[in-house]
Design a protein around this motif. Structure first.
Motif, PDB file in Angstrom:
ATOM      1  N   ASN A  87       1.455  -1.800  -0.141  1.00 42.25           N
ATOM      2  CA  ASN A  87      -0.367   0.273   0.131  1.00 42.25           C
ATOM      3  C   ASN A  87       1.044   1.405   0.191  1.00 42.25           C
ATOM      4  N   LEU A  88       2.043   0.738  -0.431  1.00 40.26           N
ATOM      5  CA  LEU A  88       2.788   2.303  -0.215  1.00 40.26           C
ATOM      6  C   LEU A  88       3.180   3.286   0.654  1.00 40.26           C
ATOM      7  N   LEU A  90       1.687   4.356   2.558  1.00 36.94           N
ATOM      8  CA  LEU A  90       0.728   6.092   2.553  1.00 36.94           C
ATOM      9  C   LEU A  90      -0.254   6.169   4.324  1.00 36.94           C
ATOM     10  N   TRP A  97       5.902   8.246   1.620  1.00 38.73           N
ATOM     11  CA  TRP A  97       5.640   7.563   0.649  1.00 38.73           C
ATOM     12  C   TRP A  97       6.348   7.088  -0.170  1.00 38.73           C
ATOM     13  N   LYS A  99       7.588   5.071  -3.859  1.00 36.72           N
ATOM     14  CA  LYS A  99       7.323   4.785  -5.539  1.00 36.72           C
ATOM     15  C   LYS A  99       7.998   3.695  -5.954  1.00 36.72           C
ATOM     16  N   LEU A 105       4.682   7.885 -11.135  1.00 40.80           N
ATOM     17  CA  LEU A 105       3.951   8.206  -9.734  1.00 40.80           C
ATOM     18  C   LEU A 105       4.051   8.387  -9.275  1.00 40.80           C
ATOM     19  N   ASP A 109      -0.924  11.424  -7.727  1.00 37.12           N
ATOM     20  CA  ASP A 109      -1.418   9.976  -8.168  1.00 37.12           C
ATOM     21  C   ASP A 109      -1.672   9.692  -6.607  1.00 37.12           C
ATOM     22  N   THR A 110      -1.765   9.139  -5.625  1.00 40.07           N
ATOM     23  CA  THR A 110      -1.739   7.887  -4.757  1.00 40.07           C
ATOM     24  C   THR A 110      -1.875   8.468  -3.385  1.00 40.07           C
ATOM     25  N   ASN A 111      -1.520  10.350  -3.244  1.00 38.05           N
ATOM     26  CA  ASN A 111      -1.504  10.290  -1.549  1.00 38.05           C
ATOM     27  C   ASN A 111      -3.857   9.828  -1.650  1.00 38.05           C
ATOM     28  N   ASN A 115      -7.141  11.457  -2.434  1.00 41.46           N
ATOM     29  CA  ASN A 115      -7.409  10.513  -3.453  1.00 41.46           C
ATOM     30  C   ASN A 115      -8.723   9.259  -2.392  1.00 41.46           C
ATOM     31  N   PHE A 140      -4.887   1.959  -3.267  1.00 40.62           N
ATOM     32  CA  PHE A 140      -4.082   2.534  -2.301  1.00 40.62           C
ATOM     33  C   PHE A 140      -4.692   2.722  -1.370  1.00 40.62           C
TER      34      PHE A 140
END
Length: 406
Positions: A87-88, A90, A97, A99, A105, A109-111, A115, A140
């Motif tokens: 799950n990176l 996060l 995080w 990558k 990415l 895109d991911t936070n 998101n 994520f």
């Protein structure tokens, strides 16, 4: 490089701070720091390689969290560390995080602050009634959240992030304690606290019970650094109290000395009133702007659930010695924490008179505890009044065991 290890950049938003080797089961290998971004390296891992490894391990959900083992099995993870990597890494507490090297990415895109997500791990360990609509699931999921209690991150209809917490055992007292603490802060007129509200949750056996919820005080523009992480930046002598090293670090970061002592004075005295025995160094934090790295002050007081003798059986409440309570904090004797207080008037004892009706919401068989809780609280309040009138109440008795850090 280990054949099973992969390379990841540790990112602070979109700034790569180091390149790490991480195995499939989440174990950290070699680390190459980006010295050009040294200021953005996690404070808790700056001192040396070992400290950074500890910072990484602390980022994972604790193995001891209730329901963690079965949740890992259902989700197909070998460990909480592998869930962290998948799950990176996060979080909803900071802007770090990971990558995968070679993947295109970005933070945008991911936070988890902007998101949509579903906290899948939390969903399995705590079956909340969906009283507020959740958003669609993405890859994520939130896999970093400290503490052993069941927890679950959610998103409300306005996009605000909030956490639901459960309780140990059959009682709801830990959640009710958070409401009690919230009401105490309101009566004091103190502003820098985290408000908690009651929510309905499904407890063991699919029975409807009570938990509590609070909104996230972090965002894309505000992240938290725990006192424990700050203390990793300095050397601490064996058996030394954490209070003065923490004060030194905070003042070095730009926190005003008066701000430090006022906050600590208030927190120590209100924790004393509520007999909060769990103000460890992960339950104190400072806030920081992740872009400018400016320290913004102390995080709102949070996690006061392990208080009001929540884990003491009814038949032992009458045996409690309120001058001999152990706590997880700067030092281990609760009453001796009052030695650190500079301004004894930071808490208004007259405004600390509390209504105990909130505890009537606990399971029926726990209602017999209420008069004893009220009595113990009132004894603590009278002790605090004596302290504010100039009495050093920790001198009331002799200690057979030396208190560390005094």
């Amino acid at each position: 490089m280990n054949r099973q290890a992969k390379e990841y950049y540790l990112m602070h938003k979109d700034i790569p701070v180091c390149l790490m080797e991480i195995s499939d089961d989440g174990v950290l290998g070699s680390v190459r720091r980006n010295e050009a971004a040294a200021a953005h390296f996690p404070p808790g891992g700056q001192m040396n390689h070992m400290k950074f490894h500890e910072w990484w391990k602390d980022r994972a959900i604790p193995k001891t969290r209730h329901g963690a083992k079965s949740a890992l099995q259902k989700l197909g993870y070998s460990s909480t560390n592998s869930a962290l990597v998948n799950n990176l890494a996060l979080s909803l507490s900071d802007c770090y995080w990971i990558k995968p090297r070679g993947e295109d990415l970005t933070w945008r895109d991911t936070n988890l602050f902007t998101n949509d997500f579903v906290d899948t791990f939390g969903e399995i360990t705590m079956n909340s009634d969906h009283m507020i609509d959740l958003r669609k699931e993405t890859r994520f999921n939130c896999a970093t959240s400290q503490g052993e209690l069941q927890k679950k991150w959610c998103i409300d209809k306005d996009g605000r992030r909030y956490m639901i917490k459960g309780n140990y055992g059959q009682s709801y007292q830990q959640s009710l304690n958070e409401i009690f603490a919230t009401r105490l802060h309101v009566q004091q007129g103190f502003l820098n606290y985290t408000p908690y509200s009651l929510v309905q949750v499904q407890v063991d056996g699919n029975i409807e019970g009570l938990g509590c919820m609070s909104y996230d005080f972090c965002s894309e523009n505000i992240e938290c650094i725990s006192a424990w992480e700050l203390l990793q930046t300095v050397k601490i002598k064996q058996n030394e109290s954490f209070y003065y090293p923490l004060k030194k670090v905070c003042l070095g970061l730009g926190i005003d000395e008066q701000e430090f002592t006022d906050f600590m004075d208030y927190q120590i005295m209100t924790d004393y009133l509520m007999t909060n025995t769990d103000r460890h160094m992960n339950n104190i934090a400072v806030m920081r702007n992740p872009d400018t790295l400016q320290i913004l002050g102390f995080a709102p007081i949070y996690d006061s659930g392990n208080s009001m003798f929540y884990n003491i059986p009814y038949e032992k409440l009458s045996q409690v010695r309120i001058d001999d309570i152990k706590t997880h904090s700067f030092i281990e004797r609760e009453v001796k924490l009052l030695q650190y207080v500079c301004d004894r008037s930071m808490v208004d004892v007259d405004k600390a008179e509390m209504d105990f009706e909130i505890y009537e919401k606990d399971v029926v068989e726990r209602h017999i505890r209420i008069p004893k809780l009220r009595d113990l609280y009132e004894r603590k309040r009278e002790n605090l009044r004596a302290f504010q009138n100039g009495k050093d109440i920790w001198k009331n008795r002799k200690y057979n065991i030396a208190d560390k850090g005094v």
